[in-house]
Scaffold this active site. Structure first.
Site, PDB file in Angstrom:
ATOM      1  N   HIS A 110      -3.174  10.870   1.451  1.00 52.87           N
ATOM      2  CA  HIS A 110      -2.590  10.657   2.782  1.00 52.87           C
ATOM      3  C   HIS A 110      -1.984  11.991   3.237  1.00 52.87           C
ATOM      4  CE1 HIS A 110      -1.138   7.354   5.654  1.00 52.87           C
ATOM      5  NE2 HIS A 110      -0.752   8.494   6.196  1.00 52.87           N
ATOM      6  N   ASN A 119      -7.161   1.026  10.705  1.00 49.71           N
ATOM      7  CA  ASN A 119      -5.808   1.341  11.167  1.00 49.71           C
ATOM      8  C   ASN A 119      -5.838   1.261  12.682  1.00 49.71           C
ATOM      9  OD1 ASN A 119      -5.437   1.943   8.512  1.00 49.71           O
ATOM     10  ND2 ASN A 119      -4.900   4.093   8.806  1.00 49.71           N
ATOM     11  N   GLU A 164      -3.330  -0.458   8.514  1.00 50.42           N
ATOM     12  CA  GLU A 164      -2.140  -0.004   9.239  1.00 50.42           C
ATOM     13  C   GLU A 164      -2.112  -0.637  10.621  1.00 50.42           C
ATOM     14  OE1 GLU A 164      -1.371   4.232   9.463  1.00 50.42           O
ATOM     15  OE2 GLU A 164      -2.091   4.536   7.418  1.00 50.42           O
ATOM     16  N   ARG A 169       0.847  -1.195   0.000  1.00 52.94           N
ATOM     17  CA  ARG A 169       0.000   0.000   0.000  1.00 52.94           C
ATOM     18  C   ARG A 169       0.884   1.246   0.000  1.00 52.94           C
ATOM     19  NH1 ARG A 169      -2.848   2.722   5.040  1.00 52.94           N
ATOM     20  NH2 ARG A 169      -3.904   4.383   3.923  1.00 52.94           N
TER      21      ARG A 169
HETATM   22  C1  BGC Z   1      -0.421   7.463   9.913  1.00 55.18           C
HETATM   23  C2  BGC Z   1       0.896   6.984   9.361  1.00 55.18           C
HETATM   24  C3  BGC Z   1       1.960   7.045  10.408  1.00 55.18           C
HETATM   25  C4  BGC Z   1       1.503   6.346  11.650  1.00 55.18           C
HETATM   26  C5  BGC Z   1       2.512   6.418  12.756  1.00 55.18           C
HETATM   27  C6  BGC Z   1      -0.743   6.899  11.267  1.00 55.18           C
HETATM   28  O1  BGC Z   1      -1.728   7.644  11.879  1.00 55.18           O
HETATM   29  O2  BGC Z   1      -1.431   7.127   9.000  1.00 55.18           O
HETATM   30  O3  BGC Z   1       1.235   7.798   8.278  1.00 55.18           O
HETATM   31  O4  BGC Z   1       3.140   6.461   9.920  1.00 55.18           O
HETATM   32  O5  BGC Z   1       0.339   6.949  12.122  1.00 55.18           O
HETATM   33  O6  BGC Z   1       2.805   7.732  13.106  1.00 55.18           O
END
Ligand code: BGC
Length: 452
Positions: free
Chosen positions: A123, A297, A357, A79
């Site tokens: 993003h 996430n 994530e 991704r």
């Molecule tokens: C974000 C990522 C980031 C991660 C850790 C997430 O909220 O989407 O871009 O790497 O946090 O900071």
């Protein structure tokens, strides 16, 4: 359950994730326009040590080598996000062919190596030119996002396997426009709420635009950062505060997407205080566009206490000293992943879920012999994978897992101090080193589950 029985379903999509501003570098090369993160990170005092994504991991030039590393790991999916200002330097108007060219090569190389590309359209790196006209506060930005989506899906709609329209609109809205600690650094709750509505609406419009243009059977979804909220005590007040916390960060996004409405209690609060966003008649219908998956996430939970004068929501989050934390100060709480998957499945019944994530920053160091031992990350991932597996066992339609992140990179306000990668980046030399967690992940993928 013993780990040898933690085997994932056939076809489970093991992957890694990244985003444009965090890894690409080449911030002004080949016609790329300025983004709000270019501007924000160069504004004194905004990021750790004034660090910027100017060079980051120089993935713009090293993407082929990075894909070779993905191959070494055995990734099934990758991704990445597209930098809007790389393809439309002004956010609209003339297209930058060289920007398209970069993503074209990236996608083709991934496909040549049998790695399915998942593209995120946004993003957080809005073209600065659009910010000059109010950015996401201005409804016109949605129109330009549709045009951008149209162009990207015409270019790549025959090859992308999965589309994420928006990534963590809660962060872009509240950290970017209320707390002001992310770009564009606005501190105004009314603006943040209007932005959140526009981001959601842009998602709905993008789904429609993607459906018109894609020529394969790609899936379309959105990624939300979902954080379970637990009360700090069993008191009614703390329990209600925890519910309010969840409603404002998570329900505020889930409800419109799945139920065509904003959470009732918040709507009342915001209407009464004049903060409720301006909404046009069909907006909620558009936001609730049919999606193929929900991207979850997950990083941590919030422990919440009632605190009447702390904020408009009358609450604060606390950090019990006994808990275990990552270098970000985020509690390591794997059960929360299972909890949130079960919650979204029970309440919203998404057709499919991807963990888009999950991962952690720890203080990684390169040893004298050039290795990076990160046992805490291995243990973090292992415990979270086990919770994902538990969810699948219960019938939750979880189909893939994108570890955050492939490479160490620019961690927004934290600059380069926080390392999330399973691959270490030695920034001065740009050398990549597979951490122990990368070697371990490779075995997980090979075995389609936990082996030791
Ligand atoms: C974000 C990522 C980031 C991660 C850790 C997430 O909220 O989407 O871009 O790497 O946090 O900071």
């Amino acid at each position: 359950m013993s780990e040898s029985s933690i085997i994932f379903p056939d076809g489970f999509l093991w992957g890694c994730g990244s985003s444009s501003y965090q890894i690409e570098g080449a911030y002004d090369l080949d016609g790329k326009g300025e983004s709000i993160w270019d501007r924000f990170s160069k504004t004194p005092g905004k990021t750790y040590n004034g660090e910027t994504g100017n060079s980051a991991c120089n993935h713009y030039h090293r993407y082929a080598e990075d894909i070779d590393l993905m191959v070494e790991l055995g990734l099934k999916v990758y991704r990445f996000s597209i930098s809007w200002s790389r393809v439309f330097p002004q956010g609209k108007g003339s297209l930058n062919a060289k920007g398209i060219d970069f993503y074209d090569k990236l996608i083709d190389k991934l496909l040549a190596k049998n790695i399915q590309p998942f593209a995120t359209l946004y993003h957080w790196d809005l073209p600065q030119a659009l910010q000059e006209n109010g950015g996401w506060e201005n409804r016109d930005t949605i129109k330009y996002f549709q045009d951008y989506t149209g162009e990207i899906s015409r270019q790549f709609g025959d090859r992308i396997a999965g589309w994420v329209t928006q990534s963590e609109p809660a962060v872009a809205s509240f950290l970017g426009h209320y707390q002001g600690i992310h770009a564009p650094g606005v501190k105004n709750l009314k603006a943040a709420l209007q932005v959140s509505h526009h981001l959601l609406l842009s998602h709905g419009f993008a789904v429609a635009r993607l459906r018109e243009n894609i020529k394969n059977n790609a899936e379309i979804g959105i990624s939300l950062n979902l954080t379970p909220s637990h009360p700090a005590s069993n008191s009614k007040k703390d329990r209600e505060a925890a519910e309010r916390n969840f409603a404002h960060f998570c329900g505020w996004f889930l409800e419109p997407i799945f139920n065509k409405r904003y959470p009732e209690e918040l709507e009342t609060t915001y209407q009464n205080t004049g903060l409720f966003p301006m909404i046009e008649p069909d907006d909620l219908k558009i936001i609730a566009a049919d999606i193929d998956f929900l991207g979850v996430n997950y990083y941590m939970r919030d422990i919440v206490r009632n605190a009447p004068y702390k904020s408009i929501w009358g609450l604060e989050t606390i950090k019990p000293p006994s808990a275990d934390y990552t270098a970000m100060g985020w509690e390591i709480y794997p059960d929360g992943l299972h909890e949130i998957l079960e919650f979204v499945n029970d309440c919203y019944h998404p057709k499919k879920i991807y963990i888009t994530e999950n991962g952690a920053a720890f203080r990684d160091n390169m040893s004298e012999n050039g290795e990076v031992h990160d046992p805490r990350r291995v243990s973090y991932l292992r415990s979270h994978f086990a919770q994902a597996h538990r969810a699948i066992q219960k019938g939750i339609p979880l189909a893939g897992y994108f570890v955050r992140s492939l490479l160490d990179g620019f961690e927004w306000v934290e600059g380069y101090t926080k390392r999330f990668g399973i691959i270490y980046v030695d920034y001065p030399t740009q050398k990549r080193i597979l951490k122990d967690s990368a070697h371990w992940y490779k075995k997980v993928i090979e075995h389609n589950g936990l082996t030791d």
